[in-house]
Design a protein around this motif. Sequence first.
Motif, mmCIF file in Angstrom:
data_model
loop_
_atom_site.group_PDB
_atom_site.id
_atom_site.type_symbol
_atom_site.label_atom_id
_atom_site.label_comp_id
_atom_site.label_asym_id
_atom_site.label_seq_id
_atom_site.Cartn_x
_atom_site.Cartn_y
_atom_site.Cartn_z
ATOM 1 N N ALA A 153 43.709 33.840 39.901
ATOM 2 C CA ALA A 153 42.486 34.225 39.188
ATOM 3 C C ALA A 153 42.150 35.675 39.530
ATOM 4 O O ALA A 153 42.260 36.090 40.688
ATOM 5 N N ALA A 154 41.763 36.428 38.515
ATOM 6 C CA ALA A 154 41.445 37.847 38.721
ATOM 7 C C ALA A 154 40.100 38.158 38.080
ATOM 8 O O ALA A 154 39.703 37.541 37.087
ATOM 9 N N TRP A 155 39.403 39.126 38.662
ATOM 10 C CA TRP A 155 38.145 39.582 38.074
ATOM 11 C C TRP A 155 37.944 41.057 38.367
ATOM 12 O O TRP A 155 38.499 41.612 39.304
ATOM 13 N N THR A 156 37.137 41.690 37.518
ATOM 14 C CA THR A 156 36.755 43.090 37.681
ATOM 15 C C THR A 156 35.239 43.169 37.625
ATOM 16 O O THR A 156 34.605 42.506 36.795
ATOM 17 N N VAL A 157 34.652 43.978 38.509
ATOM 18 C CA VAL A 157 33.209 44.189 38.513
ATOM 19 C C VAL A 157 32.909 45.681 38.521
ATOM 20 O O VAL A 157 33.707 46.488 39.006
ATOM 21 N N PHE A 158 31.765 46.050 37.958
ATOM 22 C CA PHE A 158 31.249 47.399 38.117
ATOM 23 C C PHE A 158 30.555 47.485 39.464
ATOM 24 O O PHE A 158 29.697 46.656 39.787
ATOM 25 N N LEU A 176 42.672 36.288 43.356
ATOM 26 C CA LEU A 176 42.573 35.151 44.268
ATOM 27 C C LEU A 176 43.676 34.151 43.959
ATOM 28 O O LEU A 176 43.863 33.760 42.808
ATOM 29 N N ASP A 177 44.396 33.742 45.002
ATOM 30 C CA ASP A 177 45.348 32.642 44.886
ATOM 31 C C ASP A 177 44.561 31.360 45.128
ATOM 32 O O ASP A 177 44.145 31.073 46.253
ATOM 33 N N THR A 178 44.309 30.592 44.077
ATOM 34 C CA THR A 178 43.457 29.413 44.226
ATOM 35 C C THR A 178 44.130 28.296 45.009
ATOM 36 O O THR A 178 43.468 27.372 45.461
ATOM 37 N N ARG A 179 45.443 28.387 45.178
ATOM 38 C CA ARG A 179 46.156 27.348 45.932
ATOM 39 C C ARG A 179 46.102 27.625 47.430
ATOM 40 O O ARG A 179 45.819 26.735 48.225
ATOM 41 N N THR A 180 46.370 28.875 47.830
ATOM 42 C CA THR A 180 46.394 29.203 49.259
ATOM 43 C C THR A 180 45.066 29.761 49.754
ATOM 44 O O THR A 180 44.824 29.788 50.959
ATOM 45 N N THR A 185 41.133 41.741 47.777
ATOM 46 C CA THR A 185 39.781 42.118 47.368
ATOM 47 C C THR A 185 39.735 43.377 46.511
ATOM 48 O O THR A 185 38.788 43.572 45.755
ATOM 49 N N ASN A 186 40.739 44.234 46.617
ATOM 50 C CA ASN A 186 40.692 45.496 45.881
ATOM 51 C C ASN A 186 42.109 45.941 45.525
ATOM 52 O O ASN A 186 42.882 46.344 46.406
ATOM 53 N N LEU A 187 42.453 45.897 44.248
ATOM 54 C CA LEU A 187 43.800 46.262 43.819
ATOM 55 C C LEU A 187 44.088 47.742 43.991
ATOM 56 O O LEU A 187 45.250 48.158 43.894
#
Length: 343
Positions: A153-158, A176-180, A185-187
């Motif tokens: 899962a990935a997300w971007t915020v201002f 986020l790796d939802t399995r592990t 936190t920051n690409l």
Amino acid sequence: MSVRARLAVLAAVLVVLAGVGTAAVVHASDRAARRDDQQAGGPPIHPGQVRLATGTGAPPRRLVVRSMAWGPHRDELVVAPVGDPGAARVSSGVRCLRFHAAAGTGLCLRRVPGIVGDSYQAVVLDADLHERRRVAVGGIPTRTRVSPSGRMAAWTVFVSGDSYADGTFSTRSSILDTRTGHLDTNLETYRIVRDGRAFRAPDVNVWGVTFADDDHFFATLATGGQTYLVRGEVAARTLTTLRGNVECPSLSPDGTRLAFKKRVPGLPKDAPWRLSVLDLRTMRETPLAEGRDVDDQALWLDDRTIAYALPGDYGTDLWSAPAAGTGTPRLLATAALAGAVLG
């Protein structure tokens, strides 16, 4: 003026201020109550059960969107059949500012009201929209995607500013790796390769992740006033530039094309974007028939059709256009912001 007179004046002022404050509270409460009423002309919405199930035994293909109509279901995830988006919608009761889902996993970016200000969370949901995990995101949500398997899962915020248009924004993208449970936190900390060479700059921003699989993704990288399409690798923690002037990519279901917005010279500074499709095999661009400014990460309804948000009477409406660049845009759903296609 005597002390008694001064006290009388002070008392009168306090009474007036109390009256003004009470009137303001009553007005605000009345306005909020009117806002929560179902407004005439909005799409019909009914409470019901919403599941993210796909595959054998799942309901027909459905479009999950954030409802933008004022009323009791404002900001809730609602569902309508893909083939009949004007039909009555079923509300989930789950509120999200941004949402995406795949393979029974949902990612909801939501607002958490607070006494000293709002905060925001990324919430991983199961197929029944039950919370599995939450992560504080530290900024205003703008983009989100789940990998085809439902694992990543990935997300971007201002994190400052509120617009891409003025060039002063700053973003933070996370995976986020939802399995592990592992969280990048920051690409921007990934190793960047530009034009075949290692690259680093203090003004790098990364946003708009779209997954190919659990290890590979595409995104936008900005530096020095330029934007680039990058290919990312989670395990290797690398970002490699592929092409300039590509923002908010969205990978087609068959993995061969990217829908994206690009800046077009000569257009107004506050409305510079047009939607195009990039063929990853030939790197040929095809402009969509949509000529309006689209500031959105497009959503593929299928391998032939792209959906995207445009301003509407309730905030945003969803429109669609053929990915081949032919045809004409058509209204897909009023008072809606794109989420995910299920089934």
